[in-house]
Enzyme design. Sequence first.
Site, mmCIF file in Angstrom:
data_model
loop_
_atom_site.group_PDB
_atom_site.id
_atom_site.type_symbol
_atom_site.label_atom_id
_atom_site.label_comp_id
_atom_site.label_asym_id
_atom_site.label_seq_id
_atom_site.Cartn_x
_atom_site.Cartn_y
_atom_site.Cartn_z
ATOM 1 N N TYR A 147 0.830 -1.213 0.000
ATOM 2 C CA TYR A 147 0.000 0.000 0.000
ATOM 3 C C TYR A 147 0.869 1.270 0.000
ATOM 4 O O TYR A 147 0.640 2.206 -0.767
ATOM 5 C CB TYR A 147 -0.893 -0.041 1.235
ATOM 6 C CG TYR A 147 -1.902 1.064 1.380
ATOM 7 C CD1 TYR A 147 -3.166 0.965 0.802
ATOM 8 C CD2 TYR A 147 -1.624 2.207 2.132
ATOM 9 C CE1 TYR A 147 -4.118 1.975 0.968
ATOM 10 C CE2 TYR A 147 -2.558 3.216 2.301
ATOM 11 C CZ TYR A 147 -3.807 3.089 1.721
ATOM 12 O OH TYR A 147 -4.744 4.091 1.885
ATOM 13 N N LYS A 151 0.993 4.384 -2.678
ATOM 14 C CA LYS A 151 0.629 5.750 -2.285
ATOM 15 C C LYS A 151 1.807 6.715 -2.471
ATOM 16 O O LYS A 151 1.615 7.895 -2.750
ATOM 17 C CB LYS A 151 0.114 5.759 -0.838
ATOM 18 C CG LYS A 151 -1.186 4.973 -0.670
ATOM 19 C CD LYS A 151 -2.299 5.556 -1.535
ATOM 20 C CE LYS A 151 -3.615 4.834 -1.400
ATOM 21 N NZ LYS A 151 -4.698 5.465 -2.153
HETATM 22 N N1 CAA Z 1 5.393 -1.523 14.608
HETATM 23 C C1 CAA Z 1 6.212 -2.494 15.087
HETATM 24 N N2 CAA Z 1 5.805 -3.741 15.307
HETATM 25 C C2 CAA Z 1 4.548 -4.056 15.050
HETATM 26 C C3 CAA Z 1 3.636 -3.098 14.535
HETATM 27 C C4 CAA Z 1 4.111 -1.801 14.338
HETATM 28 N N3 CAA Z 1 3.311 -0.831 13.861
HETATM 29 N N4 CAA Z 1 2.455 -3.693 14.350
HETATM 30 C C5 CAA Z 1 2.605 -4.977 14.721
HETATM 31 N N5 CAA Z 1 3.853 -5.183 15.167
HETATM 32 C C6 CAA Z 1 4.436 -6.402 15.668
HETATM 33 C C7 CAA Z 1 3.669 -6.960 16.844
HETATM 34 O O1 CAA Z 1 4.071 -6.347 18.035
HETATM 35 C C8 CAA Z 1 4.052 -8.417 16.790
HETATM 36 O O2 CAA Z 1 5.349 -8.577 17.346
HETATM 37 P P1 CAA Z 1 5.752 -9.916 18.108
HETATM 38 O O3 CAA Z 1 5.610 -11.018 17.116
HETATM 39 O O4 CAA Z 1 7.170 -9.672 18.543
HETATM 40 O O5 CAA Z 1 4.788 -10.023 19.253
HETATM 41 C C9 CAA Z 1 4.144 -8.649 15.336
HETATM 42 O O6 CAA Z 1 4.347 -7.394 14.695
HETATM 43 C C10 CAA Z 1 2.857 -9.185 14.783
HETATM 44 O O7 CAA Z 1 3.283 -9.904 13.796
HETATM 45 P P2 CAA Z 1 2.321 -10.936 13.149
HETATM 46 O O8 CAA Z 1 3.161 -11.764 12.251
HETATM 47 O O9 CAA Z 1 1.471 -11.591 14.161
HETATM 48 O O10 CAA Z 1 1.429 -9.947 12.299
HETATM 49 P P3 CAA Z 1 0.010 -10.211 11.735
HETATM 50 O O11 CAA Z 1 0.066 -11.243 10.699
HETATM 51 O O12 CAA Z 1 -0.952 -10.354 12.849
HETATM 52 O O13 CAA Z 1 -0.238 -8.825 10.974
HETATM 53 C C11 CAA Z 1 -0.699 -6.503 10.756
HETATM 54 C C12 CAA Z 1 -0.144 -7.651 11.632
HETATM 55 C C13 CAA Z 1 -1.654 -7.000 9.676
HETATM 56 C C14 CAA Z 1 0.416 -5.750 10.078
HETATM 57 C C15 CAA Z 1 -1.438 -5.644 11.765
HETATM 58 O O14 CAA Z 1 -0.521 -5.177 12.704
HETATM 59 C C16 CAA Z 1 -2.123 -4.456 11.155
HETATM 60 O O15 CAA Z 1 -3.198 -4.548 10.572
HETATM 61 N N6 CAA Z 1 -1.523 -3.281 11.302
HETATM 62 C C17 CAA Z 1 -2.104 -2.050 10.845
HETATM 63 C C18 CAA Z 1 -1.494 -1.623 9.571
HETATM 64 C C19 CAA Z 1 -2.098 -0.306 9.212
HETATM 65 O O16 CAA Z 1 -1.876 0.704 9.843
HETATM 66 N N7 CAA Z 1 -2.929 -0.288 8.172
HETATM 67 C C20 CAA Z 1 -3.574 0.904 7.799
HETATM 68 C C21 CAA Z 1 -4.946 0.582 7.306
HETATM 69 S S1 CAA Z 1 -5.902 2.055 7.044
HETATM 70 C C22 CAA Z 1 -5.248 2.698 5.654
HETATM 71 O O17 CAA Z 1 -4.421 2.144 4.973
HETATM 72 C C23 CAA Z 1 -5.768 4.035 5.266
HETATM 73 C C24 CAA Z 1 -4.684 5.029 5.220
HETATM 74 O O18 CAA Z 1 -4.287 5.427 4.128
HETATM 75 C C25 CAA Z 1 -4.139 5.569 6.468
#
Ligand code: CAA
Length: 240
Positions: A147, A151
Amino acid sequence: MARVALVTGGSRGIGAAISKALKEAGYDVAATYAGNDEKAAAFTAETGIKTYKWNVGDYDQSKAGIAQVEADLGPIDVVVANAGITRDAPFHKMTPEQWQEVIDTNLTGVFNTVHPVWPGMRERGFGRIIVISSINGQKGQFGQVNYAATKAGDLGIVKSLAQEGAKKGITANAICPGYIATEMVMAVPEKVRESIVAQIPTGRLGEPEEIARCVVFLAADDAAFINGSTISANGAQFFV
Ligand code: CAA
């Protein structure tokens, strides 16, 4: 005669607010949608804004759809390339399909939407291209390699189009919304969302109407000297 505006992804989320705001500002508006016929029909019933179904990732569909809009409403003066999707995953889990789907819709979709209207805008000596980018194209985002790439790419598109269109009365600008209260943001896991809101100095998500207002500003005839710019609307979450 009213100017004609095309808003891709214009029946939901930020796009719906943009379509409505442009209509209120006096434009004849066409809104595209990709799949949800029921929601699109409800949007048309509520607003009187005509909706058109096509996949912005497909050039031929876009070209044919745009020809239909122009046959119905007249030449398109304002294009708002808003349609976008997320397929979030950490990079080590991101599949080639998740990469490609986002590239097709968010990046190639902008090409497919602007390219068919560009020659007409050049001939008529007027056009407004407004691309909805994102804060995450500016700063990157954990889980959004795909994404964020699209962008950031949007910003390259508008800066180049701005230079090509300038002598022909066409402007191209980008808006980078921060986190806005839409289905897309609500789909982020609640805990993650809470931590995001905590990073927004304004202390809340943005409203779709706050982005729509930027579009109306850029679309106006007297916005001619604003060209190649990026407007950030993110509650002070990030500065370029
Ligand atoms: N920074 C650092 N670490 C992060 C993190 C971050 N922002 N987010 C998650 N993590 C870490 C967690 O702490 C976890 O660490 P541990 O394994 O050490 O506990 C690990 O990442 C999670 O890893 P997973 O493999 O379990 O991740 P997942 O498969 O569950 O996926 C994700 C996680 C899908 C990325 C989820 O965190 C997510 O959806 N994040 C949001 C992403 C985001 O902001 N998207 C924006 C959508 S809205 C949009 O896009 C509109 C716009 O223009 C703003």
